[in-house]
Design a protein around this motif. Structure first.
Motif, PDB file in Angstrom:
ATOM      1  N   CYS A  95     -39.740 -21.832  29.802  1.00 22.64           N
ATOM      2  CA  CYS A  95     -39.371 -21.099  28.594  1.00 22.64           C
ATOM      3  C   CYS A  95     -40.604 -20.522  27.906  1.00 22.64           C
ATOM      4  N   TYR A  96     -40.449 -19.357  27.306  1.00 26.77           N
ATOM      5  CA  TYR A  96     -41.504 -18.774  26.492  1.00 26.77           C
ATOM      6  C   TYR A  96     -40.928 -18.424  25.124  1.00 26.77           C
ATOM      7  N   PHE A  97     -41.807 -18.264  24.147  1.00 27.15           N
ATOM      8  CA  PHE A  97     -41.357 -18.175  22.758  1.00 27.15           C
ATOM      9  C   PHE A  97     -41.070 -16.750  22.298  1.00 27.15           C
ATOM     10  N   ASN A  98     -41.984 -15.824  22.576  1.00 30.40           N
ATOM     11  CA  ASN A  98     -41.841 -14.441  22.102  1.00 30.40           C
ATOM     12  C   ASN A  98     -41.651 -13.474  23.264  1.00 30.40           C
ATOM     13  N   ILE A  99     -40.776 -12.491  23.081  1.00 32.00           N
ATOM     14  CA  ILE A  99     -40.542 -11.475  24.106  1.00 32.00           C
ATOM     15  C   ILE A  99     -41.825 -10.702  24.393  1.00 32.00           C
ATOM     16  N   SER A 100     -42.674 -10.541  23.378  1.00 29.71           N
ATOM     17  CA  SER A 100     -43.922  -9.782  23.552  1.00 29.71           C
ATOM     18  C   SER A 100     -44.851 -10.420  24.581  1.00 29.71           C
ATOM     19  N   GLU A 101     -44.675 -11.710  24.838  1.00 28.49           N
ATOM     20  CA  GLU A 101     -45.515 -12.384  25.836  1.00 28.49           C
ATOM     21  C   GLU A 101     -45.245 -11.852  27.244  1.00 28.49           C
ATOM     22  N   MET A 102     -44.029 -11.409  27.481  1.00 26.27           N
ATOM     23  CA  MET A 102     -43.631 -10.913  28.795  1.00 26.27           C
ATOM     24  C   MET A 102     -43.540  -9.391  28.823  1.00 26.27           C
ATOM     25  N   GLY A 103     -43.215  -8.807  27.674  1.00 25.01           N
ATOM     26  CA  GLY A 103     -42.885  -7.387  27.643  1.00 25.01           C
ATOM     27  C   GLY A 103     -41.387  -7.209  27.769  1.00 25.01           C
ATOM     28  N   PHE A 104     -40.874  -6.156  27.151  1.00 25.33           N
ATOM     29  CA  PHE A 104     -39.419  -6.001  27.085  1.00 25.33           C
ATOM     30  C   PHE A 104     -38.797  -5.762  28.461  1.00 25.33           C
ATOM     31  N   SER A 105     -39.475  -5.006  29.314  1.00 31.82           N
ATOM     32  CA  SER A 105     -38.937  -4.735  30.657  1.00 31.82           C
ATOM     33  C   SER A 105     -38.821  -6.022  31.467  1.00 31.82           C
ATOM     34  N   ALA A 106     -39.877  -6.859  31.412  1.00 31.91           N
ATOM     35  CA  ALA A 106     -39.838  -8.132  32.131  1.00 31.91           C
ATOM     36  C   ALA A 106     -38.789  -9.053  31.530  1.00 31.91           C
ATOM     37  N   TYR A 107     -38.659  -9.009  30.206  1.00 28.77           N
ATOM     38  CA  TYR A 107     -37.614  -9.815  29.538  1.00 28.77           C
ATOM     39  C   TYR A 107     -36.234  -9.455  30.080  1.00 28.77           C
ATOM     40  N   LEU A 108     -35.932  -8.161  30.174  1.00 20.75           N
ATOM     41  CA  LEU A 108     -34.627  -7.722  30.675  1.00 20.75           C
ATOM     42  C   LEU A 108     -34.428  -8.124  32.137  1.00 20.75           C
ATOM     43  N   CYS A 109     -35.491  -7.994  32.925  1.00 20.92           N
ATOM     44  CA  CYS A 109     -35.416  -8.343  34.341  1.00 20.92           C
ATOM     45  C   CYS A 109     -35.143  -9.825  34.535  1.00 20.92           C
ATOM     46  N   TYR A 110     -35.903 -10.658  33.846  1.00 21.32           N
ATOM     47  CA  TYR A 110     -35.708 -12.101  33.975  1.00 21.32           C
ATOM     48  C   TYR A 110     -34.361 -12.538  33.399  1.00 21.32           C
ATOM     49  N   MET A 111     -33.922 -11.862  32.334  1.00 21.37           N
ATOM     50  CA  MET A 111     -32.632 -12.234  31.759  1.00 21.37           C
ATOM     51  C   MET A 111     -31.493 -11.884  32.712  1.00 21.37           C
ATOM     52  N   ALA A 112     -31.626 -10.755  33.416  1.00 23.15           N
ATOM     53  CA  ALA A 112     -30.619 -10.403  34.419  1.00 23.15           C
ATOM     54  C   ALA A 112     -30.594 -11.455  35.523  1.00 23.15           C
ATOM     55  N   MET A 113     -31.774 -11.917  35.959  1.00 19.58           N
ATOM     56  CA  MET A 113     -31.847 -12.955  36.984  1.00 19.58           C
ATOM     57  C   MET A 113     -31.251 -14.266  36.478  1.00 19.58           C
TER      58      MET A 113
END
Length: 274
Positions: free
Chosen positions: A117-135
């Motif tokens: 788990c990570y705390f802020n979306i900015s740590e991953m970037g929004f595109s990576a956030y969407l990709c990992y959330m889809a997974m």
């Protein structure tokens, strides 16, 4: 093994402490709960949230479809009796404290640094956030499908756990309140993929918490017997078939897993045979 250091993990603890403060202060006449261990406070907060979500969504949806828009969505003979709904509420209410142990455990593991788990979306970037959330959602969909299917296929599991839920096997016995009317262990088993995903995929903390509680709203929706016909969503039309045939439509949010593994039955197929 912890992925983050103590200062980083403290952010998760501070977040859940704030949740506890807001919820328990709102329902408690005093601050007696502050002396309890943090995981116990979190469990109490999850219980309050679980009960509120269950009763608000259940009563609101029942009011709309059984009273305000009576007969607009479902025929008169498909409306469950008050007695049936009371029994569903009793089963779900008894199981709720056990259900809430799972998100409490997941929070403890996150706070301890055992997950990805990570705390802020900015740590991953929004595109990576969407990709990992889809997974994450695909993993959860796959996991819940197979957990649900095995609860049917493994006879002792069905007899001692899942049969409690399948007492409600006709339109006039299904209601929004049936959504959480499970044996406690059954409900926990079907939610476990949400927790397992935390060890495999980088997951945004707040999104994970929101998705776990969204389960309560979603199960209300798929037990109301109203078929929304929004492909590929596993709406109530599909799930009602599951409650009548026992061998189809094991999926959760979508029909994709049933389509992939040969267990999909369309509501239109039933109408054609009627």
């Amino acid at each position: 093994m912890a992925v983050h250091g103590g200062d980083y993990l403290r952010r998760f603890v501070a977040e859940t402490e704030w949740y506890n403060e807001v919820v328990l202060n709102a329902v408690s006449p005093g601050d007696w709960w502050r002396g309890l261990p943090h995981p116990v406070q979190s469990w109490m907060r999850n219980c309050v949230g679980g009960y509120l979500l269950y009763f608000i969504s259940g009563f609101l949806w029942c009011f709309v479809i059984y009273y305000w828009k009576r007969h607009a969505y479902i025929p008169k003979d498909a409306i469950p009796t008050n007695e049936a709904m009371k029994k569903q509420i009793a089963v779900a209410s008894k199981a709720m404290p056990f259900y809430c142990a799972l998100p409490t455990l997941s929070e403890y593991m996150i706070e301890s640094g055992w997950t990805r788990c990570y705390f802020n979306i900015s740590e991953m970037g929004f595109s990576a956030y969407l990709c990992y959330m889809a997974m994450y959602l695909i993993f959860v969909e796959f996991g819940i499908y197979w957990m649900h299917r095995e609860l049917h296929d493994i006879k002792p599991l069905y007899k001692h756990l899942h049969a409690t839920h399948h007492i409600y096997n006709k339109e006039n016995t299904l209601s929004p309140f049936a959504g959480l009317a499970f044996h406690p262990l059954d409900g926990i088993l079907q939610a476990i993929p949400h927790v397992l995903a935390l060890f495999l995929l980088p997951t945004h903390f707040r999104t994970h918490i929101a998705l776990v509680f969204l389960e309560g709203v979603w199960t209300t929706n798929i037990h109301d017997c109203i078929h929304g016909k929004v492909w590929p969503v596993m709406g109530a039309g599909y799930h009602t078939i599951h409650h009548t045939t026992y061998r189809h439509n094991y999926g959760h949010y979508t029909v994709w897993m049933d389509w992939m593994f040969g267990t999909l039955r369309e509501p239109d197929d039933i109408l054609k045979k009627a």
